[in-house]
Design a protein around this motif. Structure first.
Motif, short mmCIF file in Angstrom:
data_model
loop_
_atom_site.label_atom_id
_atom_site.label_comp_id
_atom_site.label_asym_id
_atom_site.label_seq_id
_atom_site.Cartn_x
_atom_site.Cartn_y
_atom_site.Cartn_z
N ALA A 162 0.37 -1.40 -0.12
CA ALA A 162 0.65 0.08 0.00
C ALA A 162 0.99 0.89 -0.32
O ALA A 162 0.35 2.21 -0.82
CB ALA A 162 -0.92 0.06 1.10
N LEU A 163 2.12 1.51 0.71
CA LEU A 163 3.01 2.43 0.20
C LEU A 163 3.72 2.29 -0.22
O LEU A 163 4.10 4.08 -0.61
CB LEU A 163 4.04 1.91 1.75
N GLU A 177 -6.17 4.58 0.35
CA GLU A 177 -6.84 4.40 2.26
C GLU A 177 -6.58 3.66 2.32
O GLU A 177 -5.80 2.31 0.99
CB GLU A 177 -8.25 4.63 1.18
N PHE A 178 -5.87 2.98 2.72
CA PHE A 178 -5.85 0.93 3.66
C PHE A 178 -7.22 0.56 3.68
O PHE A 178 -8.25 0.57 4.92
CB PHE A 178 -5.10 1.45 4.70
N ASN A 203 -5.00 -5.49 14.01
CA ASN A 203 -3.28 -6.02 13.95
C ASN A 203 -2.59 -4.89 12.40
O ASN A 203 -1.74 -4.63 12.95
CB ASN A 203 -2.76 -7.14 14.07
N GLN A 204 -3.37 -5.41 11.04
CA GLN A 204 -3.30 -4.82 10.18
C GLN A 204 -3.46 -3.52 9.77
O GLN A 204 -2.60 -2.73 9.77
CB GLN A 204 -3.33 -5.74 8.99
N ASN A 205 -4.42 -3.27 10.98
CA ASN A 205 -4.60 -1.68 10.36
C ASN A 205 -4.04 -0.74 11.42
O ASN A 205 -3.32 0.30 11.54
CB ASN A 205 -6.58 -1.43 10.55
N THR A 206 -3.19 -1.16 12.72
CA THR A 206 -2.40 -0.65 13.65
C THR A 206 -1.48 -0.57 12.60
O THR A 206 -0.46 1.22 12.93
CB THR A 206 -2.27 -1.38 15.23
N ALA A 265 1.80 2.99 10.09
CA ALA A 265 3.37 3.94 8.65
C ALA A 265 2.62 5.17 7.84
O ALA A 265 3.64 5.39 7.14
CB ALA A 265 2.43 2.43 7.71
N GLY A 266 1.08 5.27 8.63
CA GLY A 266 0.86 6.55 7.72
C GLY A 266 -0.15 6.66 6.92
O GLY A 266 -0.19 7.74 6.33
N LEU A 267 -0.32 5.59 7.08
CA LEU A 267 -1.79 5.51 5.91
C LEU A 267 -3.16 5.81 6.53
O LEU A 267 -3.15 5.41 8.34
CB LEU A 267 -1.65 3.97 5.40
N LYS A 268 -4.11 5.99 5.83
CA LYS A 268 -5.54 6.47 6.62
C LYS A 268 -6.29 5.44 6.40
O LYS A 268 -5.83 4.27 5.03
CB LYS A 268 -6.06 7.81 5.26
#
Length: 99
Positions: free
Chosen positions: A72-73, A79-80, A86-89, A94-97
């Motif tokens: 994603a980065l 958006e993510f 845990n993945q969302n955390t 990492a700075g993703l929305k």
């Protein structure tokens, strides 16, 4: 696609529902509603190594989660999306929305 198959295996979805979801997904790809992006795997892995070194000792992130966020980065995602907390955390860190 594997998540849908795994959900059917775990009996969270019926095989019929899983097949319908997968068919809809393939149709969305065919009509351009979903675009499969190409990535430079070496660059994604470099980002994944950085994420692992920075966050795994404190967050216990799994390799696939790290690869998902690294990709994603790399793709500069707006958006993510994930159902995995845990993945969302990790994505937020990492700075993703995250949505």
């Amino acid at each position: 696609m594997n998540a849908i198959r795994l959900s059917a295996f775990r009996r969270l979805l019926s095989p019929t529902d899983a097949a319908a979801i997968l068919a809809d997904f393939e149709a969305d790809i065919a009509d351009g509603g979903i675009v499969i992006a190409k990535c430079n795997l070496a660059e994604v892995m470099t980002e994944a190594k950085r994420l692992s070194a920075t966050y795994s000792l404190i967050g216990g992130h799994r390799a696939f989660d790290i690869l998902h966020v690294a990709t994603a980065l790399y793709l500069e995602a707006a958006e993510f999306l994930s159902f995995d907390e845990n993945q969302n955390t990790l994505a937020k860190a990492a700075g993703l929305k995250v949505r």
